[in-house]
Enzyme design. Structure first.
Site, PDB file in Angstrom:
ATOM      1  N   GLN A  44      10.224 -24.331  -8.337  1.00 54.12           N
ATOM      2  CA  GLN A  44       9.342 -24.678  -7.219  1.00 54.12           C
ATOM      3  C   GLN A  44       7.864 -24.853  -7.604  1.00 54.12           C
ATOM      4  OE1 GLN A  44      10.252 -21.997  -3.770  1.00 54.12           O
ATOM      5  NE2 GLN A  44      12.047 -21.438  -4.958  1.00 54.12           N
ATOM      6  N   CYS A  64       3.044 -18.823  -2.940  1.00 57.51           N
ATOM      7  CA  CYS A  64       1.968 -19.530  -3.625  1.00 57.51           C
ATOM      8  C   CYS A  64       0.801 -19.845  -2.688  1.00 57.51           C
ATOM      9  CB  CYS A  64       2.440 -20.805  -4.308  1.00 57.51           C
ATOM     10  SG  CYS A  64       1.190 -21.366  -5.490  1.00 57.51           S
ATOM     11  N   THR A  89       4.379 -15.274  -6.095  1.00 62.28           N
ATOM     12  CA  THR A  89       4.442 -16.351  -7.084  1.00 62.28           C
ATOM     13  C   THR A  89       5.516 -16.049  -8.138  1.00 62.28           C
ATOM     14  OG1 THR A  89       2.780 -15.194  -8.403  1.00 62.28           O
ATOM     15  CG2 THR A  89       1.949 -16.913  -6.945  1.00 62.28           C
ATOM     16  N   CYS A 147      -2.072 -18.061 -10.108  1.00 64.20           N
ATOM     17  CA  CYS A 147      -1.979 -19.290  -9.333  1.00 64.20           C
ATOM     18  C   CYS A 147      -2.727 -20.383 -10.090  1.00 64.20           C
ATOM     19  CB  CYS A 147      -2.611 -19.044  -7.957  1.00 64.20           C
ATOM     20  SG  CYS A 147      -2.159 -20.291  -6.784  1.00 64.20           S
TER      21      CYS A 147
HETATM   22  P1  FAD Z   1      13.407 -17.985  -4.936  1.00 63.68           P
HETATM   23  O1  FAD Z   1      13.096 -18.528  -6.280  1.00 63.68           O
HETATM   24  O2  FAD Z   1      13.056 -18.811  -3.750  1.00 63.68           O
HETATM   25  O3  FAD Z   1      14.961 -17.610  -4.916  1.00 63.68           O
HETATM   26  C1  FAD Z   1      15.581 -16.937  -3.846  1.00 63.68           C
HETATM   27  C2  FAD Z   1      17.084 -17.215  -3.927  1.00 63.68           C
HETATM   28  O4  FAD Z   1      17.779 -16.379  -2.996  1.00 63.68           O
HETATM   29  C3  FAD Z   1      17.419 -18.666  -3.553  1.00 63.68           C
HETATM   30  O5  FAD Z   1      18.197 -19.244  -4.569  1.00 63.68           O
HETATM   31  C4  FAD Z   1      18.166 -18.533  -2.237  1.00 63.68           C
HETATM   32  O6  FAD Z   1      19.177 -19.522  -2.077  1.00 63.68           O
HETATM   33  C5  FAD Z   1      18.797 -17.145  -2.354  1.00 63.68           C
HETATM   34  N1  FAD Z   1      19.108 -16.540  -1.051  1.00 63.68           N
HETATM   35  C6  FAD Z   1      18.400 -16.629   0.100  1.00 63.68           C
HETATM   36  N2  FAD Z   1      19.041 -15.961   1.091  1.00 63.68           N
HETATM   37  C7  FAD Z   1      20.165 -15.429   0.551  1.00 63.68           C
HETATM   38  C8  FAD Z   1      21.228 -14.637   1.063  1.00 63.68           C
HETATM   39  N3  FAD Z   1      21.265 -14.264   2.353  1.00 63.68           N
HETATM   40  N4  FAD Z   1      22.225 -14.290   0.233  1.00 63.68           N
HETATM   41  C9  FAD Z   1      22.197 -14.651  -1.097  1.00 63.68           C
HETATM   42  N5  FAD Z   1      21.218 -15.403  -1.629  1.00 63.68           N
HETATM   43  C10 FAD Z   1      20.204 -15.790  -0.827  1.00 63.68           C
HETATM   44  N6  FAD Z   1       4.614 -19.789  -8.224  1.00 63.68           N
HETATM   45  C11 FAD Z   1       3.817 -19.714  -9.331  1.00 63.68           C
HETATM   46  O7  FAD Z   1       3.907 -18.744 -10.080  1.00 63.68           O
HETATM   47  N7  FAD Z   1       2.937 -20.711  -9.634  1.00 63.68           N
HETATM   48  C12 FAD Z   1       2.813 -21.825  -8.865  1.00 63.68           C
HETATM   49  O8  FAD Z   1       2.017 -22.715  -9.177  1.00 63.68           O
HETATM   50  C13 FAD Z   1       3.643 -21.929  -7.690  1.00 63.68           C
HETATM   51  N8  FAD Z   1       3.547 -23.018  -6.899  1.00 63.68           N
HETATM   52  C14 FAD Z   1       4.399 -23.148  -5.846  1.00 63.68           C
HETATM   53  C15 FAD Z   1       4.327 -24.297  -5.076  1.00 63.68           C
HETATM   54  C16 FAD Z   1       5.212 -24.498  -4.018  1.00 63.68           C
HETATM   55  C17 FAD Z   1       5.083 -25.740  -3.187  1.00 63.68           C
HETATM   56  C18 FAD Z   1       6.216 -23.523  -3.764  1.00 63.68           C
HETATM   57  C19 FAD Z   1       7.221 -23.755  -2.665  1.00 63.68           C
HETATM   58  C20 FAD Z   1       6.282 -22.356  -4.511  1.00 63.68           C
HETATM   59  C21 FAD Z   1       5.374 -22.149  -5.545  1.00 63.68           C
HETATM   60  N9  FAD Z   1       5.381 -20.974  -6.306  1.00 63.68           N
HETATM   61  C22 FAD Z   1       4.549 -20.862  -7.412  1.00 63.68           C
HETATM   62  C23 FAD Z   1       6.120 -19.785  -5.832  1.00 63.68           C
HETATM   63  C24 FAD Z   1       7.399 -19.509  -6.587  1.00 63.68           C
HETATM   64  O9  FAD Z   1       8.244 -20.637  -6.609  1.00 63.68           O
HETATM   65  C25 FAD Z   1       8.110 -18.329  -5.912  1.00 63.68           C
HETATM   66  O10 FAD Z   1       7.198 -17.250  -5.793  1.00 63.68           O
HETATM   67  C26 FAD Z   1       9.324 -17.873  -6.711  1.00 63.68           C
HETATM   68  O11 FAD Z   1      10.295 -18.897  -6.747  1.00 63.68           O
HETATM   69  C27 FAD Z   1       9.907 -16.600  -6.092  1.00 63.68           C
HETATM   70  O12 FAD Z   1      11.128 -16.272  -6.695  1.00 63.68           O
HETATM   71  P2  FAD Z   1      12.269 -15.541  -5.844  1.00 63.68           P
HETATM   72  O13 FAD Z   1      13.416 -15.382  -6.780  1.00 63.68           O
HETATM   73  O14 FAD Z   1      11.712 -14.371  -5.143  1.00 63.68           O
HETATM   74  O15 FAD Z   1      12.651 -16.601  -4.717  1.00 63.68           O
END
Ligand code: FAD
Length: 412
Positions: A45, A164, A310, A344
């Site tokens: 992302q 983010c 992030t 960031c």
């Molecule tokens: P995610 O990567 O979103 O993964 C969560 C997973 O859980 C998903 O695969 C989802 O399908 C699954 N899930 C959801 N509900 C359930 C359920 N009930 N049961 C089982 N599985 C489930 N970060 C940076 O470090 N630098 C940046 O420049 C940056 N820019 C960004 C720009 C944008 C536009 C966006 C959208 C995000 C950005 N980020 C950035 C943020 C970063 O992508 C997230 O902080 C990171 O992906 C978080 O990881 P996570 O595993 O917590 O969530």
């Protein structure tokens, strides 16, 4: 209907879930680990900001989830519908149930499109776009290309917390820079509307970002919350949420409206005993263990830690979760090792970036020995090339050696 049982169950195969499963596997190859994930595709992302500005192909952000599951880890392709922490079990949307000895919750954060009237129907047409969704991020680039001289481009930022916190303004800067390069910026209006009272939560970087916005002549409107969108009429309504005009509503016309939607944890988490009053998985902010259930850990966007949400934060949280999980299994003390680090990369122009790195309380903690307030080409390279390579081939593979961030840095 069947029931699964695993020693360690990791919920969500996003950035946090895969990183934790891979690191655990490296440190303890005999552990029986399963990952629960309904989505067939995994997205990098952080590159969505670049996709929306035509600087990165969407396909390069996407992988089949299966291809990323660490060897020896079981994938359960389903979503959790209910957590039962008292019984060490949970329910899945395919009717199965699953029990565990240790649980890691990493479900990320959801987009609450319904909290803005008309947004769901409006997205993807009439200039209404969002870098926050893989379904709409390429449309941002199309909208930008369609902007003619004299156009009005509007960018919104929702209430915190959202993932983010720099992403909404990054979209505005890259768009303004592209308009400038095409000689259209002087005749166009670029407006930024944020729910919060400041441009960025860390004053050291907010000072620089204020200058960047001024350079592009972007008008910044704080304490303005997007409440409804009318796509066909090309009108957006904001409610003023602070100051003398609090409660007033204003209507704004647009040719392009980039929406960063409000966000919150998935319903299964919000409605569970794992959640705090605001819906986040309640963990100790340094140890990342649940405050009430000793066999549950959480990290990433869904946990309650007050850091900037992030992937960079996940990078520093994952080794802490893994070490503390293994400590807990062995009956050892947990390490209070996560200091709130987040980063960031603020893309202020095509080819330039400020690398904002900070810990709890907004303490600036750069990794490189360079002035962190400066816009640099090197940071753009790190953002566009270095970090994606690092993500796919190092972090998601469970390697844990990172350059340390400088906690002794003093601001001028
Ligand atoms: P995610 O990567 O979103 O993964 C969560 C997973 O859980 C998903 O695969 C989802 O399908 C699954 N899930 C959801 N509900 C359930 C359920 N009930 N049961 C089982 N599985 C489930 N970060 C940076 O470090 N630098 C940046 O420049 C940056 N820019 C960004 C720009 C944008 C536009 C966006 C959208 C995000 C950005 N980020 C950035 C943020 C970063 O992508 C997230 O902080 C990171 O992906 C978080 O990881 P996570 O595993 O917590 O969530």
């Amino acid at each position: 209907m069947s029931s699964h049982k695993h020693q360690v169950l990791v919920i969500g195969a996003g950035c946090a879930g895969i990183t934790v499963a891979a690191s655990l596997r490296r440190r303890a190859p005999r552990l029986d680990i399963a990952l629960v994930e309904p989505a067939a595709h995994h997205y990098y992302q952080p590159a969505f900001t670049l996709v929306g500005a035509g600087q990165y192909p969407l396909e390069a952000t996407r992988r089949d989830t299966r291809s990323l599951i660490p060897g020896g880890v079981t994938l359960i392709p389903a979503a959790v519908t209910a957590f039962r922490p008292q019984a060490n079990s949970l329910d899945l949307d395919n009717g199965d149930s699953c029990s565990y000895e240790w649980l890691v919750v990493a479900t990320g954060i959801g987009l609450d499109l319904e909290r803005i009237e008309g947004l769901r129907e409006a997205l993807g047409a009439n200039g209404v776009c969002s870098n926050y969704s893989p379904a709409h991020v390429e449309y941002t680039w199309r909208c930008l290309q369609d902007l003619q001289a004299g156009a009005r481009a509007v960018f919104t930022q929702p209430p915190l917390p959202f993932k983010c916190p720099g992403a909404p303004q990054k979209a505005a800067y890259l768009s303004a820079d592209l308009l400038h390069r095409e000689g259209k910026l002087a005749s166009c209006t670029v407006e930024f509307y944020a729910h919060g009272p400041v441009i960025f939560g860390v004053p050291y970087f907010a000072r620089e970002l204020g200058k960047v916005a001024a350079r592009y002549n972007i008008s910044t409107n704080f304490q303005h919350n997007l409440v409804s969108v009318d796509g066909p009429a090309k009108r957006a309504t904001f409610e003023i949420v602070g100051g003398e005009r609090q409660g007033e509503r204003i209507e704004v016309g647009f040719d392009m409206l980039h929406v960063s939607p409000p966000q919150s944890p998935p319903a299964a988490v919000k409605n569970s005993e794992l959640a705090n009053a605001a819906g986040w998985v309640e963990v100790d902010q340094n140890k990342l263990r649940h405050t009430r259930f000793a066999n549950i850990f959480s990290l990433g966007d869904v946990c309650s830690t007050p850091n900037s949400k992030t992937a960079a934060a996940v990078r520093k949280q994952a080794p802490v979760v893994v070490r503390n999980l293994l400590h807990a299994m062995a009956g050892r003390e947990l390490e209070p090792a996560y200091d709130g680090y987040a980063s960031c990369p603020l893309t202020t122009a095509i080819g330039k970036c400020i690398m904002a790195e900070f810990t709890y309380g907004g303490k600036v903690t750069p990794t490189l020995p360079l002035n962190p307030a400066r816009e640099r080409r090197l940071n753009w390279w790190i953002k566009k090339t270095g970090l994606p390579l690092f993500y796919w081939h190092y972090m998601l593979k469970g390697y844990e050696r990172f350059l340390p961030h400088n906690t002794a840095f003093t601001e001028d």
